[in-house]
Design an enzyme around this catalytic site. Structure first.
Site, PDB file in Angstrom:
ATOM      1  N   GLY A 225      -9.648  13.511 -10.212  1.00 58.01           N
ATOM      2  CA  GLY A 225      -8.327  13.180  -9.667  1.00 58.01           C
ATOM      3  C   GLY A 225      -7.491  12.448 -10.697  1.00 58.01           C
ATOM      4  N   ALA A 226      -6.179  12.543 -10.542  1.00 58.68           N
ATOM      5  CA  ALA A 226      -5.283  11.883 -11.502  1.00 58.68           C
ATOM      6  C   ALA A 226      -4.038  11.365 -10.790  1.00 58.68           C
ATOM      7  CB  ALA A 226      -4.893  12.867 -12.609  1.00 58.68           C
TER       8      ALA A 226
ATOM      9  N   THR B 233       0.832  -1.191   0.000  1.00 60.32           N
ATOM     10  CA  THR B 233       0.000   0.000   0.000  1.00 60.32           C
ATOM     11  C   THR B 233       0.872   1.248   0.000  1.00 60.32           C
ATOM     12  OG1 THR B 233      -1.935   1.016   1.034  1.00 60.32           O
ATOM     13  CG2 THR B 233      -0.364  -0.010   2.526  1.00 60.32           C
TER      14      THR B 233
ATOM     15  N   ASN C 137      -8.747  17.144 -13.116  1.00 57.27           N
ATOM     16  CA  ASN C 137      -7.867  17.175 -11.954  1.00 57.27           C
ATOM     17  C   ASN C 137      -7.461  18.604 -11.644  1.00 57.27           C
ATOM     18  OD1 ASN C 137      -6.329  15.843  -9.928  1.00 57.27           O
ATOM     19  ND2 ASN C 137      -4.468  16.230 -11.108  1.00 57.27           N
ATOM     20  N   ARG C 138      -7.219  18.872 -10.361  1.00 58.39           N
ATOM     21  CA  ARG C 138      -6.772  20.205  -9.943  1.00 58.39           C
ATOM     22  C   ARG C 138      -5.546  20.622 -10.772  1.00 58.39           C
ATOM     23  NH1 ARG C 138      -4.954  20.647  -3.776  1.00 58.39           N
ATOM     24  NH2 ARG C 138      -3.525  19.048  -4.538  1.00 58.39           N
ATOM     25  N   THR C 139      -4.599  19.690 -10.931  1.00 59.08           N
ATOM     26  CA  THR C 139      -3.428  19.968 -11.770  1.00 59.08           C
ATOM     27  C   THR C 139      -3.702  19.329 -13.134  1.00 59.08           C
ATOM     28  OG1 THR C 139      -2.120  19.752  -9.755  1.00 59.08           O
ATOM     29  CG2 THR C 139      -0.896  19.802 -11.852  1.00 59.08           C
TER      30      THR C 139
ATOM     31  N   LYS D 156       3.544   1.294  -3.797  1.00 61.30           N
ATOM     32  CA  LYS D 156       2.984   0.540  -4.925  1.00 61.30           C
ATOM     33  C   LYS D 156       3.829   0.676  -6.198  1.00 61.30           C
ATOM     34  CE  LYS D 156      -1.817   0.562  -3.446  1.00 61.30           C
ATOM     35  NZ  LYS D 156      -3.215   0.795  -3.785  1.00 61.30           N
TER      36      LYS D 156
END
Ligand code: ATR
Length: 285
Positions: free
Chosen positions: A127-128, A61, A151-153, A65
């Site tokens: 999200g990304a 986790t 995504n924010r970015t 990963k």
């Protein structure tokens, strides 16, 4: 006794030992499942120790990963595309195979437990980051009519979409359609770790309508900020990531032992108790 573990940092809140113990009880396997918190520079050493102790395999986790890809001798198609491994198995040959069961776990939860269909649907992913990169390939295999990522970015959404050669589009908030069939949040906004900006939800409200199903990869005993927004906007159905967590674990169990456990009963038991109050990271196996 079959030795298994989850290696991460942190791993304190992981539900995996409980989940795999329930699978073992149900399938008649004898399993010891440890939580191993490795130092940030200590993943290789922690893995080697587990293998020395005879581990059948282990889960990986956050934040290991990606590093786990290098440890594996072979990668499954999903792990290779996501460049992330959440399950390692020691094969009979002694080689280590690396798998990523997150995306298929999500698909199983949606299609089998929730009876949501993905085929032909317009999908939006928020999200990304790492959690999103692990789920795209199995979702694409279900034949949605489109997948948009916001995504924010924005540059990160573009980079992720490019891996899927025209099958996934990175869109800016201003380019979002109205009323997607399915909106999946893989953003860590809302987690305690996201800090003061936790409530930021950079998405226009028209994306969710009365026929939209909403899935948050985060799981929590209390309603997540994303799912509460979806409720306010009149979404058709909502689900958090507990089902995905159990399904990805069931797939890992199947990889290790060739037996498919009854995941639905484990989801029901966990919903009845045993969970933390804090929202939990979607990547926390
Ligand atoms: P994970 O492995 O859990 O996916 P990650 O790789 O750090 O974690 O990705 C977190 C995702 O949540 C990213 O898409 C991140 O957006 P950026 O790429 O712009 O960083 C998004 N995220 C985190 N906090 C956010 C916030 N407050 N508002 C909007 N998006 C946020």
């Amino acid at each position: 006794m079959n030795l298994l573990a989850v290696v991460g940092n942190p791993v304190g809140h992981s539900l995996s030992p409980q989940i795999h113990q329930m699978f073992a009880d149900e399938t008649g396997m004898s399993v010891t499942y440890q939580k191993v918190q490795a130092p940030l520079d200590g993943f290789a050493e922690a893995s080697a120790k587990l293998l020395d102790q005879g581990a059948v395999g282990f889960n990986i986790t956050v934040p290991f990963k990606f590093e786990a890809c290098d440890l594996a001798d072979t990668l499954s198609q999903y792990a290779s595309r996501a460049q992330a491994v959440n399950t390692i198995k020691r094969e009979r040959s002694g080689l280590l195979s690396g798998h990523n069961t997150d995306g298929l776990g999500l698909v199983r939860d949606m299609t089998e437990n929730l009876a949501w269909s993905i085929e032909g649907k317009q999908i939006l992913v928020l999200g990304a980051g790492g959690a999103v990169s692990g789920i795209l390939e199995p979702i694409l295999e279900q034949g949605p009519s489109s997948i948009h990522i916001v995504n924010r970015t924005h540059a990160k959404a573009v980079a992720l979409a490019e891996k899927y050669a025209g099958k996934i589009q990175a869109v800016k908030p201003s380019e979002l359609s109205a009323n997607y069939d399915l909106v999946i949040s893989g953003s860590s906004a809302g987690l305690p770790s996201a800090g003061e900006s936790a409530q930021e939800m950079p998405i226009p409200k028209q994306i969710i309508g009365e026929h939209t199903c909403c899935y948050d990869l985060i799981y929590s005993k209390t309603e997540t900020p994303f799912l509460s927004l979806c409720r306010d906007l009149g979404a058709k159905e909502r689900a958090d990531g507990l089902g995905m967590l159990v399904e990805q674990a069931a797939l890992a169990f199947e990889i290790w032992f060739g037996k498919r456990p009854d995941s639905a009963s484990v989801i029901n038991k966990l919903r009845g108790g045993h969970m933390n109050d804090e929202p939990e990271n979607p990547d926390l196996t």
